[in-house]
Design an enzyme around this catalytic site. Structure first.
Site, short mmCIF file in Angstrom:
data_model
loop_
_atom_site.label_atom_id
_atom_site.label_comp_id
_atom_site.label_asym_id
_atom_site.label_seq_id
_atom_site.Cartn_x
_atom_site.Cartn_y
_atom_site.Cartn_z
N ASP A 96 0.79 -1.23 0.00
CA ASP A 96 0.00 0.00 0.00
C ASP A 96 0.83 1.28 0.00
O ASP A 96 0.32 2.34 -0.37
CB ASP A 96 -0.93 0.01 1.23
N ARG B 196 -2.79 5.65 -10.28
CA ARG B 196 -2.35 7.03 -10.51
C ARG B 196 -1.46 7.14 -11.75
O ARG B 196 -0.27 7.44 -11.65
CB ARG B 196 -1.64 7.59 -9.28
#
Length: 464
Positions: free
Chosen positions: A276, A356
């Site tokens: 993460d 992203r």
């Protein structure tokens, strides 16, 4: 992990088997003749990472013109090719045969042809030395040759892309919104060359303008530190020598007029924070309320958080000709409720990333063109919040959700190619007209993979 910017180069003269002709179906047949023949091969390991590398090969024909070629060599340490561009190379073997594609079969006397590939390696990656062109091994000179005809098989698949234009396709001054705002970096200031962290930090944080040439791999301490950069700076790698290892850069509020160019920025991963990247904010380049920024020709890989983060109304930003790879979070834009930022993103190779790519939140004008997204597992170009995004002539290969938008955002797309991908391809709204802000040249989407694989990331000719 470590990255080896090896520049293993093998130059030699090769005796060509014969003058060759390319049949309509792609088979190459050599013609027996008395022909002057010879060639030089330049082989480079352009970049390397744990388990893999990118190779770059240039053939210079020193003899009579060749029309149709095969270059063979053997990897002695078990390396294998996984994919290639500007040539056809079968995967799964260490005995390599690179065959021309339709658009680069002809090599005139003193002409060159270039191709590249990605491959696997186990930490030992010696440069091959046994190159042969059209079946004849290198001998060290240009000689008359005769020989029986030889036949090479045609490529097994049609090339998915078309060749890039001749000449260097990139500008050496800021373009896009950074150029329109007058970004000059440290131009007019003192030029210095640095090879250690102390000097890099001293000049980057100074109040005066500097052009800072990075001519070494600088390992940053403490691990993950983002070196502060103040206004009116150019930080540029000298050829392919400049590396920032185990750290990155930070451009804080009010920082203006900065160029970061031609660097490899790498390796701040923290194993305990996978997958993460929430605990350690070790970005490659982070910008908070900065303006007039040009990020160009960098390779940014394996960072623990974002490869690039553009936050809190950072504006007049151009991100061009970079390689962004092997990251969970590639390029995040936003962290604001304002809708004022102006950003241009073009000719970047974004590959083997997750999210992203970029995630573009509350950007007044986001212009994305001629980018190559490859092997993206999370999502591609995402127009979020109240962003107005124009997406042009990009190439999406093996990308989940190539491009899409929030209900409140706009996304206008044209000219892109999507292949081997799945999920969302959403558009809506008129967005804006980029040419009302600056001029730019679009390459056909089919040329984009070859272009960015050849010219994105650090270049030998920049900063030297």
């Amino acid at each position: 992990m470590t990255t080896k910017k090896a520049r293993g180069t093998w130059r030699s003269a090769l005796v060509l088997g014969a003058t060759a002709g390319l049949a309509a179906v792609g088979a190459v047949t050599a013609v027996s003749a008395q022909a002057a023949a010879g060639c030089r091969v330049d082989y480079q390991v352009a970049s390397s990472w744990a388990g893999g590398f990118n190779g770059d090969v240039t053939i210079t024909n020193l003899g009579d013109a060749v029309n149709g070629w095969k270059l063979t060599w053997t990897f002695t340490a078990g390396q294998q090719v996984t994919q290639a561009w500007n040539a056809t190379i079968p995967a799964g073997t260490s005995n390599i045969t690179a065959t021309n594609v339709s658009y680069n079969a002809a090599i005139p006397t003193n002409g060159t042809v270039n191709f590249g590939f990605s491959g696997t390696q186990n930490g030992n990656n010696p440069v091959p030395t046994n190159f042969a062109l059209n079946g004849t091994a290198c001998t060290g000179g240009v000689t008359p040759t005769t020989g029986a005809p030889t036949t090479a098989p045609p490529p097994t698949t049609a090339p998915p892309t078309t060749p890039p234009p001749s000449g260097v396709p990139y500008a050496n001054s800021p373009d896009g919104f950074a150029g329109a705002a007058g970004t000059t970096g440290g131009a007019g200031g003192t030029t210095v060359t640095v090879t250690n962290q102390a000097d890099l930090e001293r000049y980057a944080s100074a109040s005066a303008a500097y052009v800072i040439r990075v001519d070494a791999a600088i390992t940053v301490s403490p691990y993950g530190k983002e070196i502060p950069v103040k206004s009116n700076k150019t930080i540029v790698g000298v050829g392919r020598n400049g590396q920032i290892v185990n750290g990155g850069f930070f451009l804080g509020e009010g920082t203006s007029n900065v160029i970061i160019r031609n660097l490899t920025i790498r390796d701040t991963r923290v194993a305990s924070d996978d997958p993460d990247d929430k605990d350690f904010d070790y970005d490659g380049i982070q910008m908070d309320t900065a303006n007039k920024i040009w990020i160009d020709h960098n390779q940014i890989v394996r960072m623990n958080d974002g490869l690039i983060d553009s936050r809190k109304d950072t504006t007049s930003l151009t991100v061009s000709w970079n390689v962004l790879a092997e990251g969970n979070k590639s390029f995040g834009i936003g962290w604001t409720t304002n809708v004022t930022a102006r950003i241009t993103i073009h000719h970047n190779w974004i590959h083997h990333t997750n999210s992203r790519n970029p995630s573009t939140d509350n950007v007044a004008y986001a212009h994305l063109y001629n980018n190559y997204l490859q092997s993206v597992t999370g999502y591609g170009n995402y127009s979020r919040g109240y962003t107005k995004m124009v997406l042009e002539n990009s190439y999406f290969e093996s990308v989940k959700d190539p491009f899409y938008k929030d209900d409140t955002a706009e996304l206008r797309q044209s000219g892109s190619i999507v292949t081997g991908s799945s999920g969302k391809q959403q558009t809506g709204g008129s967005a804006f007209n980029p040419s009302s802000f600056y001029s730019y040249t679009l390459h056909p989407a089919s040329q984009v993979p070859s272009l960015v694989k050849t010219y994105a990331g650090p270049q030998a000719a920049i900063g030297s």
